[in-house]
Design an enzyme around this catalytic site. Structure first.
Site, mmCIF file in Angstrom:
data_model
loop_
_atom_site.group_PDB
_atom_site.id
_atom_site.type_symbol
_atom_site.label_atom_id
_atom_site.label_comp_id
_atom_site.label_asym_id
_atom_site.label_seq_id
_atom_site.Cartn_x
_atom_site.Cartn_y
_atom_site.Cartn_z
ATOM 1 N N HIS A 93 -11.091 -8.782 3.039
ATOM 2 C CA HIS A 93 -10.591 -9.555 1.904
ATOM 3 C C HIS A 93 -9.444 -8.879 1.180
ATOM 4 C CE1 HIS A 93 -14.283 -11.942 2.409
ATOM 5 N NE2 HIS A 93 -13.606 -12.877 1.813
ATOM 6 N N GLY A 94 -9.331 -7.551 1.300
ATOM 7 C CA GLY A 94 -8.246 -6.874 0.603
ATOM 8 C C GLY A 94 -8.381 -5.381 0.794
#
Lengths: 274, 450
Positions: B306-307
Site C-alpha cells: 500500500h505504500g
C-alpha cells in the site's frame, strides 16, 4: 425496452449534451488564456507579463491615488505602531476571507466582531449576509451603519486573483473608501495577503506568490499611515524567499490552527493609538 | 485520466466505445489493447518510460509464460518462473523503494500482481500459456482495471479474452454499475475527503476530540467510497465490453471482526495474497507457529504494497495482531454477540485507517491522543466548537455515507431496480456527478477557495 430504459435515457441525454460537453472540456485552457491576456492588456502595458515585473507596472497607477490621499488628509501627522492587548479589539471589526475565519476561530480576538467567510472577495463583500455583530445576519453596510468601530482590519485579495487585476484594485479601493465614509473615526488596517508555499506557488497559474505580491503592493500603496495602515504578516511566516514556510502549514495555503495564535500576538504589536 | 473525469466519460469512453462496437469481432481485442495503451499514455505522458515499461513487461511476460508452459523439465520450468518473478518484482521493488526517488508508474502495484498470478498459474498447470500477445496484453492492461484493480486472475477471464458477448442487458447492467460507482466517488468520497483535508489544515494539535472522531470517520468513509466506487466503475466498464470482472467489496463495514472485514474489503487483493503467498507458504496446515509466521509475512507485504513509509508497515502489523488475536478466540465472542462485534469494529476500523492515513509517526501519536484523551495530552483544542462547525458543513455527507455502508440501499435497489423511479434516480446521480465534476474543473473560485 423497459428493461433497458436506463440505457436509452442515459444515451439520449448524453447524446443531447455531448456537443456542449465537448466545447466545455476541450476549450477551457484557451478561455483562461484569453482572460489572462485581456488582464494584461488592461494593465496598460500589455507587453510585460505581470509575473516578470509585478512592481513597476502598477506604481504609476497607484501613485496618483496615494497622492490624493495625502492631500486630503495632509493636516494629520503620521502615527507609529505600538503594542496593545486584546482589550484593544473591543471596538474592532475584522473583515476577510478564510484566513480571517481561521484567526477568529483559533486565536483570541477579544471582543472583536468578525465579518468573514471562506471565499470572501471584494466582489462579494457588500452582497453577503453574515452573522458578525449582535443583530444576526446582516450585510456589511448594515453592520457598519449600526455600530461605531475604532479600528477595522481588512484582509482580502487572494480570492480575487482570477479576476482582472485593475478591476480588483479599483474594487478594493472603493471598499476601503466606503468603509471610511461610513466609519470616519475608525483606523483601517489593510492587511497583506498571506503567501502560499513555494511548491504551491510554482504549480499555480493563478494563486501564486508573484500575483499575491502584486495585489499586496497595490494594497500597500493605499496606506497613508494616518488612517490607512498597511501591515504584512508575511514577515512572520515567510521562509526568507517570499514564500509561506512549509513548517507552518499542511495545505500549502493556510497556517495551522496553532499558528493563528502567533498571528494574533503579532497583530497586537501593530496597534495604533491616538 | 481517472474514470471520474469529464474527459474520460465524454471524450475517451464515448469515442472508444463507438470504435469498439463497430469493430468486427476479430479486431476487438486489438482495439481494446490500443485504447488501453492510449488511456495509459494520457495519464503517464510526463513519464514516457512508464509506457515503454508497460509494453516491455507485456513482451517479457508473454515470452516467460510460453517458456514455462513449453518446458517439461521441472527444473527448467522453475528456472523460468523464477526469472519471471524476479523481473516483475524487481521493478515494483525499485519503484517503491523510497531511496530511488522514482515516480511510481500508474497501476504498477496492480498489474505486477496480475502478471505474477498469470506466471504462477501457468507454472502450476492451472492454465495454458496465452498464445496471442494481443490477448495477454489485453489481460494485463485493459483500461477498466489498469489503474486501481480489481486484480483479475488470468484463468478466470481467459475464455472471455477469446470470446465474449455484449448484450443489451449487459450494457444496461454495466451503465448502471458505472453510474453507481461514479456517484459514490464524486458525490460521497470527494465531499467527505474535504472534511479530512480541513482537519489536516487545522493541524491535529489544535482540534477537539469530537472533531478528531468526526475527521477519521470522514476519512474512513472517503477511502471506502473512493475505492468501492472505483471498483464498481471498473466492473461496469468491463461489462460494457463483455467482461465479468470480480466483485471487490461486500459491505465490509458491516463485519463483526477484522478477519471478516478483510474478506469483504478489496477482496481480489486478499485472494491474491492467500493464493500466491499464504497457501504456497503452507497456510495454516503446518502448525500454529508456521501459521503465525505466514500471517505476519502476508500482512507485512500487504502493508508495504500500500505504500513505502513506516506507517504502512505499522498498519499491516496492527491488523495482523488483531487478526491473530481474533483467531485465538476473540472472533467467537464477537460473532456470538454482534453488538459487541460492531462496537469493537467501530473503534478498530477508524484506528486502523488512522495508521494508514497519517504517514508521520509523531503526528499519528498526537492524533491518537486526541481520539483517546486519557492516553495523554496532545495540545490544546483552540476552537472548542469546531465539531459543530464541521458537523454542520459535512453532516449530510456523513449521514449519507453511514447509510450507504449498510446493506439497506443495495437491498432496496435490487428489489426496485426496474421501477421508473430508480431509473430516474440513477439518471439524476449521473448528471449531478457530472455537474460536480464540471464546477470542480471550470470554476477555480468554487473549487479552490481561501
Amino acid at each position: 425496452m423497459k428493461r433497458n430504459l436506463f440505457t436509452v435515457l442515459l444515451l439520449l441525454s448524453v447524446g443531447i449534451a455531448l456537443p456542449g460537453m465537448w466545447r466545455v472540456i476541450l476549450a477551457p485552457k484557451e478561455i483562461s488564456y484569453v482572460q489572462e491576456e485581456n488582464a494584461n492588456q488592461t494593465d496598460g502595458e500589455g507587453e510585460i507579463p505581470p509575473e516578470e515585473n509585478p512592481l513597476q507596472e502598477e506604481n504609476s497607477l497607484q501613485e496618483e491615488t496615494g497622492e490624493q490621499k495625502q492631500e486630503s488628509e495632509g493636516a494629520e501627522a503620521e502615527k507609529d505602531f505600538t503594542s496593545v492587548d486584546t482589550s484593544y479589539w473591543s471596538d474592532a471589526l475584522f473583515i476577510g476571507d478564510s484566513r480571517t475565519v481561521g484567526l477568529s476561530e483559533y486565536a483570541d480576538l477579544g471582543e472583536a466582531d468578525v465579518f468573514a467567510y471562506s471565499g470572501m472577495s471584494v466582489y462579494t463583500v457588500f452582497q453577503v449576509e453574515l452573522e458578525a455583530g449582535q443583530s444576526g445576519k446582516q450585510t456589511l453596510e448594515e453592520l457598519l451603519t449600526e455600530r461605531e468601530y475604532g479600528k477595522i482590519y481588512i484582509m482580502m485579495g487572494i480570492n480575487e486573483l482570477g479576476y482582472d487585476y485593475n478591476a480588483t484594485v479599483k474594487k478594493y479601493q472603493e471598499l476601503v473608501e466606503r468603509i471610511h465614509e461610513l466609519q470616519p473615526q475608525a483606523i483601517l488596517f489593510l492587511e497583506a495577503n498571506l503567501h502560499v508555499t513555494k511548491k504551491k506557488s510554482d504549480s499555480e497559474r493563478i494563486y501564486n506568490n508573484p500575483s499575491i505580491d502584486r495585489i499586496n503592493q497595490a494594497i500597500e500603496e493605499l496606506a497613508d499611515n494616518k488612517i490607512y495602515f498597511y501591515i504584512d504578516v508575511n514577515e512572520l511566516f515567510d521562509d526568507g524567499q517570499g514564500n509561506l514556510d512549509v513548517s507552518y502549514t499542511a495545505d500549502e495555503a493556510h497556517v495551522l490552527g496553532k499558528h493563528y495564535v502567533e498571528w494574533a500576538e503579532w497583530l497586537l504589536k501593530k496597534g495604533i493609538v491616538s | 485520466m481517472v474514470f471520474s473525469s469529464l474527459e474520460f466519460i465524454f471524450v475517451f469512453l464515448t469515442v472508444f466505445l463507438l470504435i469498439y462496437y463497430i469493430t468486427p469481432e476479430k479486431g476487438k481485442n486489438l482495439v481494446l489493447l490500443l485504447g488501453s495503451l492510449l488511456f495509459y499514455s494520457y495519464g503517464s505522458y510526463r513519464q514516457p518510460a512508464h509506457i515503454l515499461l508497460m509494453i516491455f513487461s507485456i513482451l517479457i511476460n508473454y515470452l516467460t509464460g510460453r517458456l514455462i508452459d513449453g518446458k517439461r523439465n521441472p527444473r527448467e520450468r522453475r528456472k523460468w518462473l523464477a526469472v519471471g518473478l524476479i523481473y516483475n518484482f524487481t521493478w515494483l521493488f525499485l519503484f517503491k523503494l523510497p531511496m530511488t526517488g522514482w515516480t511510481l508508474p500508474i497501476g504498477i502495484s496492480f498489474y505486477t500482481f496480475q502478471m505474477v498470478s498469470y506466471l504462477a498459474d501457468v507454472y502450476w498447470r492451472r492454465v495454458r500459456a496465452e498464445d496471442s500477445i494481443v490477448r495477454l496484453g489485453v489481460y494485463l492492461c485493459m483500461f477498466p482495471q489498469l489503474i486501481a484493480g480489481p486484480i483479475v486472475s488470468y484463468r478466470k477471464i481467459a475464455s472471455s479474452l477469446r470470446k465474449r458477448k455484449v448484450t443489451a442487458d449487459g450494457i444496461e447492467w454495466g451503465l448502471r454499475t458505472f453510474v453507481i460507482g461514479l456517484g459514490m466517488k464524486v458525490l460521497l468520497a470527494n465531499q467527505l475527503g474535504k472534511l479530512w483535508n480541513d482537519v489536516n489544515t487545522i493541524g491535529y494539535e489544535s482540534i477537539s476530540t469530537q472533531l478528531a472522531w468526526l475527521g477519521i470517520l470522514g476519512f474512513s468513509l472517503q477511502i471506502y467510497f473512493d475505492f468501492y466506487g472505483y471498483s464498481l466503475m471498473a466492473m461496469g466498464l468491463g461489462k460494457l465490453m463483455g467482461f465479468q470482472l470480480p466483485v471487490n467489496f461486500k459491505h465490509p463495514y458491516m463485519a463483526l471482526t477484522m478477519t471478516e472485514f478483510f474478506r469483504k474489503w478489496h477482496i481480489t487483493l486478499g485472494n491474491w495474497f492467500r493464493e500466491y503467498v499464504y497457501i504456497p507458504l503452507g497456510g495454516s496446515r503446518a502448525g500454529t507457529l508456521k501459521m503465525i509466521r505466514n500471517t505476519v509475512i502476508v500482512w507485512l507485504f500487504t502493508g508495504i504494497w500500500h505504500g513505502s513509509s513506516w506507517n504502512f508497515v505499522l498498519w499491516g502489523m496492527f491488523l495482523c495482531l488483531l487478526i491473530l488475536i481474533e483467531k485465538a478466540g476473540l472472533s467467537k465472542l464477537l460473532n456470538r454477540f454482534p453488538l459487541i462485534g460492531h462496537a469493537y469494529m467501530c473503534i478498530m476500523i477508524p484506528v486502523s485507517w488512522l495508521i494508514f492515513a497519517v504517514t508521520d509517526l509523531g503526528q499519528l501519536k498526537i492524533y491518537l491522543y486526541k481520539l483517546f484523551p486519557f492516553l495523554g495530552e496532545a495540545g490544546e483544542a483552540l476552537f472548542l466548537q469546531d465539531y459543530l462547525k464541521y458537523g454542520k458543513i459535512y453532516g449530510v455527507s456523513l449521514i449519507l455515507g453511514l447509510i450507504f455502508v449498510t446493506r439497506l440501499p443495495a437491498k432496496l435497489y435490487r428489489r426496485h431496480q426496474n421501477k421508473l423511479l430508480v431509473v430516474l434516480i440513477l439518471l439524476a446521480v449521473f448528471w449531478l456527478s457530472v455537474y460536480c465534476l464540471y464546477i470542480g474543473m471550470d470554476d477555480p473560485f468554487l473549487y479552490f477557495r481561501f
